[in-house]
Scaffold this motif. Structure first.
Motif, PDB file in Angstrom:
ATOM      1  N   HIS A  70     -14.089  -3.118  47.861  1.00 50.34           N
ATOM      2  CA  HIS A  70     -14.234  -1.932  47.027  1.00 50.34           C
ATOM      3  C   HIS A  70     -12.848  -1.407  46.678  1.00 50.34           C
TER       4      HIS A  70
ATOM      5  N   ALA B 211     -10.861   2.391  46.213  1.00 52.73           N
ATOM      6  CA  ALA B 211     -10.969   3.823  46.489  1.00 52.73           C
ATOM      7  C   ALA B 211     -10.091   4.580  45.495  1.00 52.73           C
TER       8      ALA B 211
ATOM      9  N   LEU C 185     -19.498   3.744  56.200  1.00 51.10           N
ATOM     10  CA  LEU C 185     -19.522   2.315  55.913  1.00 51.10           C
ATOM     11  C   LEU C 185     -19.836   1.476  57.138  1.00 51.10           C
TER      12      LEU C 185
ATOM     13  N   TYR D 141     -20.665  -0.714  48.500  1.00 55.21           N
ATOM     14  CA  TYR D 141     -20.139   0.002  47.337  1.00 55.21           C
ATOM     15  C   TYR D 141     -18.964  -0.756  46.730  1.00 55.21           C
TER      16      TYR D 141
ATOM     17  N   TYR E 203     -16.959   1.063  44.340  1.00 58.01           N
ATOM     18  CA  TYR E 203     -15.995   2.089  43.949  1.00 58.01           C
ATOM     19  C   TYR E 203     -16.290   3.361  44.730  1.00 58.01           C
ATOM     20  N   ILE E 204     -15.264   3.920  45.375  1.00 60.95           N
ATOM     21  CA  ILE E 204     -15.405   5.137  46.168  1.00 60.95           C
ATOM     22  C   ILE E 204     -14.458   6.184  45.596  1.00 60.95           C
TER      23      ILE E 204
ATOM     24  N   CYS F  86     -19.868   7.507  45.640  1.00 65.13           N
ATOM     25  CA  CYS F  86     -19.794   6.056  45.830  1.00 65.13           C
ATOM     26  C   CYS F  86     -20.587   5.336  44.745  1.00 65.13           C
ATOM     27  N   LYS F  87     -20.006   4.349  44.123  1.00 58.27           N
ATOM     28  CA  LYS F  87     -20.671   3.529  43.117  1.00 58.27           C
ATOM     29  C   LYS F  87     -21.207   2.283  43.795  1.00 58.27           C
ATOM     30  N   LYS F  88     -22.514   2.062  43.661  1.00 55.56           N
ATOM     31  CA  LYS F  88     -23.125   0.904  44.293  1.00 55.56           C
ATOM     32  C   LYS F  88     -22.641  -0.387  43.634  1.00 55.56           C
TER      33      LYS F  88
ATOM     34  N   GLU G 117     -25.234   5.818  41.940  1.00 56.19           N
ATOM     35  CA  GLU G 117     -24.213   6.526  42.687  1.00 56.19           C
ATOM     36  C   GLU G 117     -24.823   7.283  43.855  1.00 56.19           C
TER      37      GLU G 117
END
Length: 273
Positions: free
Chosen positions: A196, A198, A221, A229, A231-232, A242-244, A267
């Motif tokens: 991911h 951040a 996490l 995820y 993108y955090i 958080c983007k799945k 999200e």
């Protein structure tokens, strides 16, 4: 009484002369009959491997034809050796001195690189812990790499402060491998563990944002899974969005606060104190 006083003055004068000659003889050996039999090189603050070592120092001095081994002690100019070594972009301080036994001692403190910059404009260099620019003459494998839209002023100021916080925190020093600077100056970080990115947003309150992310790593996490995820987002206080994985990538430079734009189905929003 006068002759006794005169004798006392004479004795004191002779003792002073003797001590002066003794100290001079101790500090300045007979260099005419002595050659350098050993060169001792000590490098302190050797935190990052690959910049300075004894062989590199020897090479520098040999190229300048001042390497002292097997040269007459009287011909060795310690001040000249110091000045030559200080010209290296990797040397912070240098000290050189001679001993009676024919040894030349060289002590160095090297500059500490904390981040390697590979900017979109083609610049490739290191930044040290004081914001100084160091040329890219060697590569250090375990140093953070910064990419993106990075000017030298940004690197010497903002990027230096963020990188200093990272390298002086054992957890983040081991976890962060890359910093990406977006066109508006906001920051993304790429971790060593977890697939991911951040997003920190503007480079303010970085310490608090990383503290929140560390808590999320430990208590979020670790249960949800490190690869859940993609993108955090830590841009907003006390909140993590958080983007799945598999969802469209967000646009952090134009993202609205969560209070105005609630998370979509892709999200998740978490509140952390």
């Amino acid at each position: 009484m006068n002759w006794k006083k005169a004798a006392l003055i004479t004795v004191n004068a002779l003792i002073s002369v003797y001590l002066l000659l003794a100290v001079t003889a101790f500090n300045e050996p007979d260099e005419k009959a002595t050659v350098c039999s050993e060169v001792k090189i000590n490098i302190t603050d050797n935190i990052m491997d690959g910049f300075l070592n004894a062989n590199e120092i020897k090479r520098i001095l040999e190229n300048e034809k001042v390497y002292p081994l097997e040269r007459p002690m009287k011909a060795i100019n310690t001040r000249e050796i110091e000045e030559i070594l200080k010209r290296s972009p990797f040397v912070d301080h240098a000290q050189c001195y001679k001993t009676q036994s024919g040894r030349v001692c060289i002590s160095l403190t090297q500059r500490m690189p904390i981040v390697r910059v590979k900017s979109d404009n083609g610049d490739d260099y290191y930044v040290d812990n004081r914001g100084g620019i160091m040329p890219n003459t060697k590569y250090v494998s375990d140093i953070i790499i910064a990419t993106g839209s990075i000017s030298r002023n940004y690197a010497k100021g903002t990027l230096m402060r963020v990188s200093n916080h990272i390298v002086h925190n054992k957890f983040w020093q081991n976890q962060i491998v890359q910093i990406n600077v977006l066109s508006d100056g906001s920051l993304e970080i790429v971790p060593r563990v977890g697939e991911h990115i951040a997003y920190l947003g503007r480079p303010t309150n970085v310490r608090k944002k990383l503290n929140r992310l560390e808590k999320f790593y430990k208590y979020g996490l670790s249960q949800a899974g490190w690869n859940k995820y993609s993108y955090i987002n830590l841009e907003f206080d006390n909140q993590i969005i958080c983007k799945k994985r598999g969802a469209p990538a967000p646009l952090p430079e134009s993202k609205k606060p969560a209070s105005e734009e609630p998370p979509s189905n892709n999200e998740e929003s978490r509140t952390l104190n």
